[in-house]
Design a protein around this motif. Sequence first.
Motif, PDB file in Angstrom:
ATOM      1  N   VAL A  26       1.071  -1.192  -0.519  1.00  0.00           N
ATOM      2  CA  VAL A  26       0.125  -0.027  -0.301  1.00  0.00           C
ATOM      3  C   VAL A  26       0.767   1.937   0.111  1.00  0.00           C
ATOM      4  CG1 VAL A  26      -2.218   1.316   1.205  1.00  0.00           C
ATOM      5  CG2 VAL A  26      -2.343  -1.131   1.090  1.00  0.00           C
ATOM      6  N   TYR A  27       1.748   1.064   0.619  1.00  0.00           N
ATOM      7  CA  TYR A  27       2.481   2.548   1.072  1.00  0.00           C
ATOM      8  C   TYR A  27       3.239   2.453  -0.434  1.00  0.00           C
ATOM      9  CZ  TYR A  27       6.520   5.801   2.496  1.00  0.00           C
ATOM     10  OH  TYR A  27       7.497   6.718   3.198  1.00  0.00           O
ATOM     11  N   ASN A  28       3.974   1.588  -0.608  1.00  0.00           N
ATOM     12  CA  ASN A  28       4.946   2.357  -2.085  1.00  0.00           C
ATOM     13  C   ASN A  28       3.621   1.969  -3.156  1.00  0.00           C
ATOM     14  OD1 ASN A  28       6.459   0.875  -0.626  1.00  0.00           O
ATOM     15  ND2 ASN A  28       7.031  -0.789  -2.221  1.00  0.00           N
ATOM     16  N   SER A  29       2.001   1.527  -3.088  1.00  0.00           N
ATOM     17  CA  SER A  29       1.588   1.896  -4.109  1.00  0.00           C
ATOM     18  C   SER A  29       1.323   3.846  -4.564  1.00  0.00           C
ATOM     19  CB  SER A  29       0.253   1.423  -4.266  1.00  0.00           C
ATOM     20  OG  SER A  29      -0.158   1.597  -3.303  1.00  0.00           O
ATOM     21  N   ILE A  30       1.323   4.435  -2.469  1.00  0.00           N
ATOM     22  CA  ILE A  30       0.861   5.826  -2.825  1.00  0.00           C
ATOM     23  C   ILE A  30       2.331   6.198  -2.885  1.00  0.00           C
ATOM     24  CG2 ILE A  30       0.691   7.577  -0.714  1.00  0.00           C
ATOM     25  CD1 ILE A  30      -1.219   4.979   0.295  1.00  0.00           C
ATOM     26  N   MET A  31       3.154   5.925  -3.127  1.00  0.00           N
ATOM     27  CA  MET A  31       4.429   6.746  -3.336  1.00  0.00           C
ATOM     28  C   MET A  31       4.268   6.968  -4.378  1.00  0.00           C
ATOM     29  SD  MET A  31       6.948   8.084  -1.425  1.00  0.00           S
ATOM     30  CE  MET A  31       7.575   9.504  -2.144  1.00  0.00           C
ATOM     31  N   THR A  32       4.107   5.260  -6.062  1.00  0.00           N
ATOM     32  CA  THR A  32       4.234   5.423  -6.886  1.00  0.00           C
ATOM     33  C   THR A  32       3.081   6.663  -7.834  1.00  0.00           C
ATOM     34  OG1 THR A  32       5.205   3.239  -7.100  1.00  0.00           O
ATOM     35  CG2 THR A  32       3.858   3.703  -9.015  1.00  0.00           C
ATOM     36  N   ALA A  38       3.866  14.477  -9.726  1.00  0.00           N
ATOM     37  CA  ALA A  38       4.769  15.373  -9.918  1.00  0.00           C
ATOM     38  C   ALA A  38       4.776  15.026 -11.253  1.00  0.00           C
ATOM     39  CB  ALA A  38       5.601  15.125  -8.871  1.00  0.00           C
ATOM     40  N   ARG A  39       5.311  14.197 -11.407  1.00  0.00           N
ATOM     41  CA  ARG A  39       5.619  13.407 -13.524  1.00  0.00           C
ATOM     42  C   ARG A  39       4.575  14.201 -14.329  1.00  0.00           C
ATOM     43  NH1 ARG A  39       6.251   8.906 -13.550  1.00  0.00           N
ATOM     44  NH2 ARG A  39       4.168   8.421 -14.408  1.00  0.00           N
ATOM     45  N   LEU A  40       3.723  14.172 -13.762  1.00  0.00           N
ATOM     46  CA  LEU A  40       2.297  14.692 -14.873  1.00  0.00           C
ATOM     47  C   LEU A  40       2.207  16.203 -14.585  1.00  0.00           C
ATOM     48  CD1 LEU A  40      -0.248  12.389 -14.010  1.00  0.00           C
ATOM     49  CD2 LEU A  40       1.033  12.699 -16.290  1.00  0.00           C
ATOM     50  N   LEU A  41       2.137  16.226 -13.281  1.00  0.00           N
ATOM     51  CA  LEU A  41       2.302  18.376 -13.442  1.00  0.00           C
ATOM     52  C   LEU A  41       3.614  18.895 -13.817  1.00  0.00           C
ATOM     53  CD1 LEU A  41       0.416  18.248 -10.001  1.00  0.00           C
ATOM     54  CD2 LEU A  41      -0.492  19.816 -11.852  1.00  0.00           C
ATOM     55  N   PRO A 107       4.688  32.526 -21.539  1.00  0.00           N
ATOM     56  CA  PRO A 107       5.643  31.002 -21.224  1.00  0.00           C
ATOM     57  C   PRO A 107       5.717  30.597 -20.392  1.00  0.00           C
ATOM     58  CG  PRO A 107       6.931  33.246 -22.816  1.00  0.00           C
ATOM     59  CD  PRO A 107       5.683  33.324 -21.770  1.00  0.00           C
ATOM     60  N   ALA A 108       5.729  29.251 -19.853  1.00  0.00           N
ATOM     61  CA  ALA A 108       5.437  27.901 -19.173  1.00  0.00           C
ATOM     62  C   ALA A 108       6.937  28.527 -17.849  1.00  0.00           C
ATOM     63  CB  ALA A 108       5.097  26.908 -19.071  1.00  0.00           C
ATOM     64  N   SER A 109       6.636  27.994 -16.989  1.00  0.00           N
ATOM     65  CA  SER A 109       7.014  28.415 -15.539  1.00  0.00           C
ATOM     66  C   SER A 109       8.284  26.720 -16.399  1.00  0.00           C
ATOM     67  CB  SER A 109       6.619  28.064 -14.393  1.00  0.00           C
ATOM     68  OG  SER A 109       6.046  29.298 -14.536  1.00  0.00           O
ATOM     69  N   ARG A 110       9.156  26.595 -15.324  1.00  0.00           N
ATOM     70  CA  ARG A 110       9.998  24.921 -15.361  1.00  0.00           C
ATOM     71  C   ARG A 110       9.497  24.314 -14.320  1.00  0.00           C
ATOM     72  NH1 ARG A 110      12.016  28.585 -20.344  1.00  0.00           N
ATOM     73  NH2 ARG A 110      13.162  29.281 -18.329  1.00  0.00           N
ATOM     74  N   VAL A 111       8.486  23.755 -13.630  1.00  0.00           N
ATOM     75  CA  VAL A 111       8.457  23.313 -12.215  1.00  0.00           C
ATOM     76  C   VAL A 111       8.970  22.194 -11.923  1.00  0.00           C
ATOM     77  CG1 VAL A 111       6.786  23.338 -10.505  1.00  0.00           C
ATOM     78  CG2 VAL A 111       6.637  24.755 -12.480  1.00  0.00           C
ATOM     79  N   ARG A 112       9.748  21.209 -10.845  1.00  0.00           N
ATOM     80  CA  ARG A 112      10.017  20.326 -10.219  1.00  0.00           C
ATOM     81  C   ARG A 112       9.326  20.532  -9.046  1.00  0.00           C
ATOM     82  NH1 ARG A 112      11.608  17.718 -14.957  1.00  0.00           N
ATOM     83  NH2 ARG A 112      13.160  18.988 -15.454  1.00  0.00           N
TER      84      ARG A 112
END
Lengths: 188, 459
Positions: A26-32, A38-41, A107-112
């Motif tokens: 469960v923990y791993n699936s939530i971390m994933t 974050a990657r999508l955003l 233009p878009a921000s570069r966000v991490r």
Amino acid sequence: MSVTVDTNIYSREEQRRDEVPYGTAVYNSIMTFLIKEARLLDHRKLVEWGELLAQDLEYKAPVRVTRRVQQFDQEFGTMGHFDDDHNSMMLRISRLTTTTNAWSEDPASRVRRFVSNVSVWETDVADEYEVSSYLLLTRNRAEAKDYKQLSAERNDRLRMTKDGFHIARRSIMLDQVVLGMPNFAIFL
Amino acid sequence: MRLNPRKEFMAEAVSQFIDIENREVSVAALHDHDLYELELERIFAKAWLMIGHDTEIPNVGDYVVRLMGEDQVIVARAADGQVHVSLNVCPHRAMHVCLADSGNARVHKCIYHGWAFRPDGSFIGAPIEKEQMHGIIKSKAQLGLKKARVQLYGGLVFATWDHEGPSLEDWLGDMKFYYDMLFDRTEKGLEVLGPPQRISIDANWKTAGEQSACDGFHTLTLHGSVIDIGAMGGEHDTEHESAPAMYGINLSGNGHSLRCIAADTSWALAHGKGDLTPEERLEAFPPPGITPGLLPELKKKMSAEQLHVLAKAPPVVGGMFPNMNILFIYSPLRDGTLGSALVLHSIMPKGPHQFEWTTYYFAEKGTPEDVKVMMRAAATSGTGTSGIIEQDDSDTWPHMTESARGVIGRTETLKYQAILGENRPADWPNKAKVYEGFGKDDAQWEWWLAYHKLMTAEA
């Protein structure tokens, strides 16, 4: 008590039951899920990110105020920098993705978005989890040499559905009282 | 351009930034450090500034810390029940007396040496009373926190360091007649919906200041996305004619301004065409912030002349010189009904290249609680930090400021040459300057004239 002096506790600790140990399925699936989100955003896949939001979404980034240390747990007010539900989030996404005049991100921000310190708790509802995570966000735009930064703790209610996890509630506990970036044209 | 610091040249130097005849302002005014220092003295230490609302501090001892220019002040309710505004600087060694943004304290004790003050700013004493550590030269009465002059208006806390200047009423002049329709229109009045948002924006304060004075024109372009997604009304193919009510009545006086949008335009955007008299429309479609339950109070409190304005074209956006921006607008609520968002911004300078943008949300106290919550959400999604309208503004102001850093860039000018001219309709009150039609630069130019007047006034 006045509206202003009144504060809210957004950590919802009373809803946390057994903590889900690090490394479990469960923990791993939530971390994933948090990493994927974050990657999508970061890659501006905003419509795909929007599909992760539950219909009954509550998305809020309450205003923070500096208080004496005795009230450190009462620093968050009732007003927010975000105060959204599913419809209003869809409107935001639609503005950013379907128009050619959304200048705050064009233009878009570069966000991490760096997500860490993830804690997961079971709740009284099967398949729903309370999740706390730290967010460190860097935002760079145009030719700026420096970064606008933001750090926060997010308290999420994640719901497992047949399509994977959905965000039912996100409370973003910002560390800044005076924001250093000129807007939230980005999601947290 | 650097200002000549010699006083006799100062007025002339300020005038060199503003070409009155051609209605142009030098872009250098968004950069010049000496001009900025003079603004702190002549504008932010002189003007009436809005720094909060009395509903933020309902109880004796309640306080919030706010900015007046770059000076921190304590806004507190004292034992006399009144709101007092005191400089947050200890007269002993200049330490900040108050270190939290808000709270409740009957005594504000400086953490450095313990000098203590009441919420009204008066000095109580220093520790070890018998040793008289506050000194033997000045009396206790002389050692209070510096006090600003305070006036409440519709619960809004206004303060100024100019103890001999005009009253707030005189400062607002004819515009008060119109501001009453926003701030002082019901029995119980307005209340804040929480502590304000605060953002630091890398821009000169005047970029947001001048825009607040009825820049309706930028809506079409800068806020094009909001029109595109239908959040501002109007047909897509006729957006430039109908949305978002580019035709209206602009008002200006003493640098203050308001933009009135014809009620029939707003009505048509919300409900389609209809043949209602202005009075019927006021009934069916009250101005922003007035729920049907509050209509009787509004009618009782407003004069016939004010009710006429509210029925014909209520003020919805604008500013108050020098640094307040007003949006009392219709806005869809999350339950699907048309409601409103009541928003005030203050623009506080933080050096020539930065300002703090503070955003307050309001509702009439008499609004149902569930509606207040929806109004707050509507205000948040449209305005302020994440507002889909205003996030484009806070992106623009830094660019203008950056332009002023270039030695060539700052030789350009801001131009206010689209002129409508005063043209008061026959049935409109003879108060303030009135411009009916497509909103042009008139009111914004008046903002600069007020700026020029204050900046060149004899100290």
